[in-house]
Motif scaffolding. Structure first.
Motif, mmCIF file in Angstrom:
data_model
loop_
_atom_site.group_PDB
_atom_site.id
_atom_site.type_symbol
_atom_site.label_atom_id
_atom_site.label_comp_id
_atom_site.label_asym_id
_atom_site.label_seq_id
_atom_site.Cartn_x
_atom_site.Cartn_y
_atom_site.Cartn_z
ATOM 1 N N SER A 12 0.829 -1.206 0.000
ATOM 2 C CA SER A 12 0.000 0.000 0.000
ATOM 3 C C SER A 12 0.866 1.260 0.000
ATOM 4 O O SER A 12 0.541 2.250 -0.653
ATOM 5 N N TRP A 40 -4.476 3.571 11.865
ATOM 6 C CA TRP A 40 -5.420 2.562 11.385
ATOM 7 C C TRP A 40 -4.755 1.194 11.263
ATOM 8 O O TRP A 40 -5.369 0.159 11.543
ATOM 9 N N ARG A 54 -13.814 4.321 8.598
ATOM 10 C CA ARG A 54 -12.730 4.288 7.613
ATOM 11 C C ARG A 54 -13.146 3.678 6.275
ATOM 12 O O ARG A 54 -13.095 4.337 5.246
ATOM 13 N N GLU A 55 -13.517 2.391 6.290
ATOM 14 C CA GLU A 55 -13.762 1.685 5.031
ATOM 15 C C GLU A 55 -14.884 0.653 5.220
ATOM 16 O O GLU A 55 -14.672 -0.407 5.817
ATOM 17 N N SER A 100 -16.289 -1.580 3.367
ATOM 18 C CA SER A 100 -16.099 -2.924 2.816
ATOM 19 C C SER A 100 -15.321 -3.843 3.753
ATOM 20 O O SER A 100 -15.396 -5.074 3.630
ATOM 21 N N ILE A 101 -14.585 -3.258 4.690
ATOM 22 C CA ILE A 101 -13.819 -4.049 5.650
ATOM 23 C C ILE A 101 -14.744 -4.940 6.474
ATOM 24 O O ILE A 101 -14.350 -6.029 6.925
ATOM 25 N N LEU A 111 -6.898 -2.811 1.502
ATOM 26 C CA LEU A 111 -8.146 -2.052 1.366
ATOM 27 C C LEU A 111 -8.258 -0.994 2.446
ATOM 28 O O LEU A 111 -8.664 0.151 2.183
ATOM 29 N N LEU A 112 -7.905 -1.341 3.670
ATOM 30 C CA LEU A 112 -7.952 -0.401 4.782
ATOM 31 C C LEU A 112 -7.065 0.811 4.523
ATOM 32 O O LEU A 112 -7.463 1.952 4.776
ATOM 33 N N THR A 140 -5.621 1.835 1.545
ATOM 34 C CA THR A 140 -5.691 2.522 0.247
ATOM 35 C C THR A 140 -7.115 2.828 -0.206
ATOM 36 O O THR A 140 -7.318 3.647 -1.100
ATOM 37 N N GLY A 141 -8.104 2.146 0.382
ATOM 38 C CA GLY A 141 -9.483 2.333 -0.042
ATOM 39 C C GLY A 141 -9.828 1.546 -1.292
ATOM 40 O O GLY A 141 -10.913 1.701 -1.849
ATOM 41 N N THR A 142 -8.910 0.684 -1.737
ATOM 42 C CA THR A 142 -9.156 -0.131 -2.921
ATOM 43 C C THR A 142 -8.366 -1.424 -2.793
ATOM 44 O O THR A 142 -7.673 -1.641 -1.799
ATOM 45 N N TRP A 143 -8.465 -2.293 -3.794
ATOM 46 C CA TRP A 143 -7.619 -3.476 -3.848
ATOM 47 C C TRP A 143 -7.403 -3.840 -5.309
ATOM 48 O O TRP A 143 -8.128 -3.388 -6.183
#
Length: 305
Positions: A31, A42, A121-122, A124-125, A170-171, A173-176
């Motif tokens: 990341s 985080w 934060r995210e 999708s986590i 993901l946590l 960067t906000g993506t994968w």
């Protein structure tokens, strides 16, 4: 109170947290290479959540294996650091009730951390966390009892490889992306290799206690082939990463190949001589750590060359 604290520490077994720390560090390095930023707060919170899941998983596994008799069937001549779970109930450090309470509290703590991360934060986590918690709980607990039904190896590989890697990336960067999934494969193979070789000392006890992992299903001799294939899968994955990411640093992971060959030879020769077999257990862990360090360095440089 001192007894309970000692039992909790023995159950927690911080030295094995390296299993989850390494994929998190690799994903964090990826990341950072990808974004040139790193959110320490985080990351630490997520690390705490993962550690709580590990403790909770240990606790669930401990009381289930005691109930089924698996831990109690370990004979004194086969007792070693790689056999019989954490031995807290067998040693009288914790009671069944205390172990269950620890399982509930730690897994609840991990769930709360997951909720906080999802809200603040995210989002999708949350789903990745639910999958991770489910694998930890049902690794031993009915009705699934994954490690009793030949699915424990897959669960461990998935959880410590792609799942932790994708969740951490993901946590931060906000993506994968597919690079993260691919980077999870060597770790998945190697952590499964650790689980696999650690099943050898417990082989007879697992049969007696009805734990039908794959080593029990296919036997020690055939198990050696799978052990070698797990190493092969890890090294082939590293080579593919080097090619696909155009980063030859990933190939440095092959420096542990001589150790892998040595551990396979030791297992072949001493699979029924547990004290001498333990060198293979130790070398498998060393390979995991060496590969993890190399992959962390390669991850930082992946998007910089």
């Amino acid at each position: 109170m001192e007894r309970i604290w000692q039992g909790f520490w023995q159950l927690s077994d911080p030295k094995i947290w390296i299993a989850s720390t390494i994929p998190m560090f690799i994903a964090a390095a990826l990341s950072y290479g990808y974004t040139k930023t790193f959110d320490f707060g985080w990351f630490v919170l997520a690390l705490l959540g993962i550690y709580l899941i590990e403790i909770g998983k240990n606790a669930v596994n401990e009381f289930v294996d005691f109930q089924t008799g698996v831990d109690r069937f370990i004979t004194e001549d086969k007792r070693n650091p790689f056999s019989g779970g954490k031995k807290t109930i067998v040693d009288g450090k914790l009671s069944m009730k205390e172990t269950r309470i620890i399982a509930v509290l730690t897994l609840l703590g991990a769930f709360i951390i997951g909720i906080l991360i999802a809200i603040l934060r995210e989002p999708s986590i949350f789903w990745i966390g639910i999958i991770g918690l489910s694998l930890a709980v049902f690794y031993s607990l009915p009705p699934f009892k994954l490690n009793y039904r030949g699915m424990g190896e897959l669960a461990v590989g998935l959880a410590f490889g792609p799942l932790i890697m994708c969740g951490t990336f993901l946590l931060l960067t906000g993506t994968w992306n597919w690079e993260v999934v691919m980077a999870g494969l060597p770790i998945a193979f190697l952590i499964t290799a650790i689980l696999w070789i650690n099943q050898y000392p417990d082989y007879e006890a697992d049969i007696k206690g009805g734990k039908r992992n794959w080593l029990v299903r296919i036997g020690k001799e055939n198990g050696l082939i799978i052990y070698a294939l797990l190493y092969g899968g890890a090294y082939v994955s590293l080579a593919l990463l080097a090619i696909l990411l155009k980063n030859p640093i990933w190939l440095l992971g092959l420096i542990s190949l001589p150790l892998a060959i040595k551990s396979i030879k030791i297992t072949k020769k001493y699979m029924n001589d547990i004290p001498k077999l333990l060198e293979a257990n130790q070398k498998t862990i060393q390979i995991y750590m060496i590969t993890g360090i190399v992959m962390t360095v390669a991850s930082i440089l992946t998007f910089n060359i």
